[in-house]
Design a protein around this motif. Structure first.
Motif, mmCIF file in Angstrom:
data_model
loop_
_atom_site.group_PDB
_atom_site.id
_atom_site.type_symbol
_atom_site.label_atom_id
_atom_site.label_comp_id
_atom_site.label_asym_id
_atom_site.label_seq_id
_atom_site.Cartn_x
_atom_site.Cartn_y
_atom_site.Cartn_z
ATOM 1 N N ARG A 1 -46.039 -24.367 -37.563
ATOM 2 C CA ARG A 1 -45.989 -25.187 -38.771
ATOM 3 C C ARG A 1 -46.680 -26.532 -38.527
ATOM 4 O O ARG A 1 -46.626 -27.093 -37.447
ATOM 5 N N GLU B 1 -45.936 -29.355 -39.405
ATOM 6 C CA GLU B 1 -45.044 -30.481 -39.118
ATOM 7 C C GLU B 1 -44.786 -30.659 -37.623
ATOM 8 O O GLU B 1 -44.016 -31.523 -37.227
ATOM 9 N N GLY C 1 -45.330 -24.676 -43.717
ATOM 10 C CA GLY C 1 -43.944 -25.063 -43.518
ATOM 11 C C GLY C 1 -42.950 -24.497 -44.514
ATOM 12 O O GLY C 1 -41.898 -25.049 -44.726
#
Ligand SMILES: Cc1cc2nc3c(=O)[nH]c(=O)nc-3n(C[C@H](O)[C@H](O)[C@H](O)COP(=O)(O)O)c2cc1C
Ligand code: SF4
Ligand code: SF4
Lengths: 589, 127
Positions: A229, A231, A272
């Motif tokens: 992801r 993030e 995400g």
């Protein structure tokens, strides 16, 4: 006692043992002095290590040449050899030893074997700790089928979700028609509060690359993907660095290690969404399509990424592979239970003293994890439940604490292993509110393709919301159970199929809390705002005025040093007064 | 860079011994700052900067400063491990810039463990 942990064995402790036996025999001391080989003492950097009991004298960094002198002095003349000693017994260190600290001693590091020990941005340090030795062994001395057999015999199961036997996937894919074949590492980690996979990529990226290399060799794949992801910037950065270092060394690319085997890995960044961790949604997302689950009439091992045979495994599954090949299936299968072999990594969070990343052998009890490793609850509050398996896992009560942690036991109890989330809840958590929280999360993450999942989760959420707001009706629990059944049966992917777990497990173990909300319009934990009232206990209030100052809606009045009172009309039930009162005078009912 | 052959792995391992294992190298101390996301969020970068500054200031050439990933006990980050040659590694937790300087002075230079900030002595068990 001579330490025979892996560290000391590699530091040649068996040579020490032989020398000891020789010397003891020479001095005729075999009857009086017994040699015991022990497990690892946790002082690997100081090996070989020896402890002489009953005095508890600790010798470290021994050499074979030291032994004749040591035996003559210590055992024959009773004079411990100062210069070989580690800490003289009278100067016992005031700092506890790692092996005596519960958090560390009950853990068993296999996937995290390099944690805290190597610089993840330096491939040489990984190699120095036997990195890529397992892959080298596989590619130079084992046939692909032998590698798969080793994984099968080890009993390794997937660490990302359902616990599917890893070797079965590999074998299907190896024998599936169609080229090229792909392998994928699932590092989506969409579960709130989980960071196991991220931490592995950050701390030991090469262990995942090595696992994938071994898998690719066994399956016959030339190209792999890792789906991370977006993030996780640090994980992506460290993994990219690791990939380029491996390429420079010729561990990725054409003719790896000078053999005929070629393989490389690309990074694919996910947006995400939780559902993108599901296998078919993840593959769609890598292909550049919308990350929605597909109907799987044919298994991904036959038609996966771009309709080619594909194996998808979790980060921890891949990171387990090198140890199995290096030490052998038998070694791995000795750890764990009948059905669940090896170790599992959990993110231990919530109302627990030691939050962190832990690795434990399968079969350890939840109680050991929470009380020995976690050292119990913050503020020694009362344990209420432990939530495992991510948002669609379940909540297990005190009565389940002695369950062994393995795939079957957790599923039977109404939860699951999932990807390794573990959240500890205490008496201040309302279980209806907890179920509502997870359903709220899942409601937002459902991709909306299946009516049952989309509308069913929404309906369950509304029902839980009503219960929390004091609008619960007698038949609500039955309705929740009915909805749960429908969502489970009519959903395409695992998100819908497991979404009812938080609701069903809390009804199963905490029905009295649901009843209190519905019948008595009370929230026993004092969480659901509509069902609680704050008031000040006149006996305990000292009139310090702190609460009146902090109350955001000026609902509290009272003279200095006199009893204070809350105006319920103005009170917005934020609970600030209860938090700030040093005398526990603010009570909820 | 040269592409490796299987036998080269052992050579690298041998060459790296001095860094991974203090007793085989020229260093007399190794300080590892644990820099996972948890550590960095808790302020590990500041600790690292402060440490590098104090090492540079004192001009110690035989002290190895390095980084590693999360040490597991995320609730006690920032964490660092100090290992002196011939002694067991010590893990420190809840660090800040002042504490790491104190640890450098007392433990690395003065050879005395700062018990106040120490979490444990020794290494973890690896199966
Ligand atoms: C909604 C949903 C989310 C998932 N999220 C993840 C995830 O974040 N990481 C993961 O490894 N597996 C996740 N899975 C499981 C994967 O579909 C798949 O089973 C797994 O990656 C296979 O790897 P394993 O055999 O090594 O466990 C998820 C499944 C579902 C249904
Ligand atoms: S079950 Fe839910 S998340 Fe899964 S495909 Fe259907 S609608 Fe999407
Ligand atoms: S903070 Fe507590 S003790 Fe102080 S006035 Fe408010 S209720 Fe009374």
């Amino acid at each position: 006692m001579v330490c025979a942990g892996t560290g000391c064995v590699s530091a040649k402790c068996f040579k020490i043992k032989e020398a000891l036996e020789r010397e003891l025999k020479k001095h005729d001391l075999c009857e009086e002095v017994q040699i015991v080989m022990t497990g690892c003492n946790g002082f690997c950097a100081q090996g070989p290590i020896m402890v002489v009991q009953p005095e508890g004298i600790f010798y470290n960094m021994l050499k074979e040449e030291d032994i004749p002198h040591l035996v003559a002095e210590h055992f024959l003349k009773g004079r411990p050899v100062k210069k070989l000693m580690f800490t003289p017994p009278q100067e016992k260190a005031p700092v506890p030893l790692m092996k005596d600290i519960g958090f560390f001693s009950k853990q068993s590091l296999l996937i995290l074997r390099n944690r805290g020990l190597i610089d993840p941005e330096n491939i040489d340090e990984y190699i120095a700790r036997n990195g890529y030795a397992a892959f080298s062994k596989a590619v130079t001395s084992m046939a692909p089928d032998e590698v798969i057999a080793e994984i099968r015999n080890s009993g390794l199961r997937g660490r990302g979700g359902a616990g599917f036997p890893t070797a079965k996937k590999w074998e299907h894919c190896r024998h599936a028609p169609g080229e090229p074949k792909y392998i994928i590492c699932n590092a989506d980690e969409g579960d709130p509060g989980c960071f196991q996979d991220r931490s592995i990529l950050e701390g030991d990226p090469h262990s995942v690359i090595e696992g994938m290399l071994i898998g690719a060799y066994a399956i016959g794949s030339r190209h792999g993907y890792i789906y991370v992801r977006n993030e996780y910037p640090l994980a992506i950065k460290r993994f990219s660095t690791a990939l380029s270092q491996a390429r420079q060394y010729g561990l990725l690319g054409d003719d790896v290690l000078g053999t005929k085997f070629s393989f490389d890995i690309s990074i694919s960044r996910g947006a995400g969404a939780f559902v993108c961790g599901e296998s078919s949604a993840l593959m769609a997302s890598i292909e550049g399509k919308i990350g929605e689950p597909r109907y799987k009439h044919i298994h991904a091992t036959e038609k996966g990424l771009w309709d080619k045979p594909t194996v998808l495994n979790n980060v921890k599954t891949w990171a387990s592979v090198p140890s199995i090949i290096r030490h052998g299936a038998e070694w791995f299968a000795k750890i764990g239970t009948e059905t669940s072999k090896g170790t599992m990594v959990f993110s231990l969070v919530g109302k627990i003293k030691n939050t962190g990343l832990i690795e434990v052998p399968m079969g350890i009890s939840l109680r050991e994890i929470i009380y020995d490793i976690g050292e119990g609850l913050i503020g020694d509050r009362k344990f209420k439940a432990v939530q495992t398996g991510g948002p669609s896992g379940g909540c297990l009560p005190e009565s389940c604490l002695d369950l062994p942690v393995d795939y079957e036991s957790l599923t039977e109890a109404g939860s699951m292993m999932g990807s390794g989330g573990m959240i500890v809840l205490d008496e201040d958590n309302c279980m209806v509110d907890v179920a509502r929280y997870f359903l709220d999360f899942l409601k937002g993450e459902s991709c909306g393709k299946c009516t049952a999942c989309r509308d069913g989760i929404e309906a369950m959420y509304e029902c839980l919301n009503d219960i929390c707001e004091g609008k619960g009706k007698e038949k609500d629990i039955e309705m929740l159970e009915e909805l749960a059944g429908a969502v489970k049966d009519a959903s395409l992917c695992g998100l819908g199929a497991s979404a009812p777990n938080p609701v069903l497990s809390t009804i199963r173990y905490f029905r009295d809390e649901y009843d209190a909300h519905i019948r008595d319009k009370k929230c026993p934990a004092g969480v659901c705002k509509a069902l609680i009232q704050y008031s000040i206990d006149a006996e305990k209030c000292t009139g310090c005025t702190l609460c009146a100052k902090k109350c955001p809606s000026e609902a509290i009045t009272g003279e200095r040093k006199a009893k204070h009172a809350i105006d319920l009309e103005k009170c917005i039930k934020c609970g600030v007064c209860r938090e700030v009162c040093k005398f526990k005078a603010v009570v909820v009912n | 860079m040269q592409k490796l052959k299987p036998e080269d792995l052992g050579k690298i391992s041998e060459r790296m011994k001095g860094v991974v294992n203090l007793r085989d190298g020229a260093y007399c101390a190794k300080i590892t700052v644990h820099m996972g996301t948890c550590g960095i969020a808790a302020g590990a970068r500041k600790v690292m900067t402060a440490l590098l500054a104090v090492v540079a200031e004192k001009g110690n050439k035989d002290v190895l400063v390095t980084t590693s990933g999360c040490a597991g006990l995320c609730g006690r980050e920032p964490m660092a491990t100090v290992e002196l040659r011939g002694e067991a590694p010590v893990k420190y937790g809840n660090l800040d810039e002042a504490k790491i300087k104190e640890i450098f002075d007392q433990h690395v230079l003065g050879k005395k463990i700062v018990t106040e900030y120490a979490i444990g002595i020794g290494s973890e068990r690896v199966s």
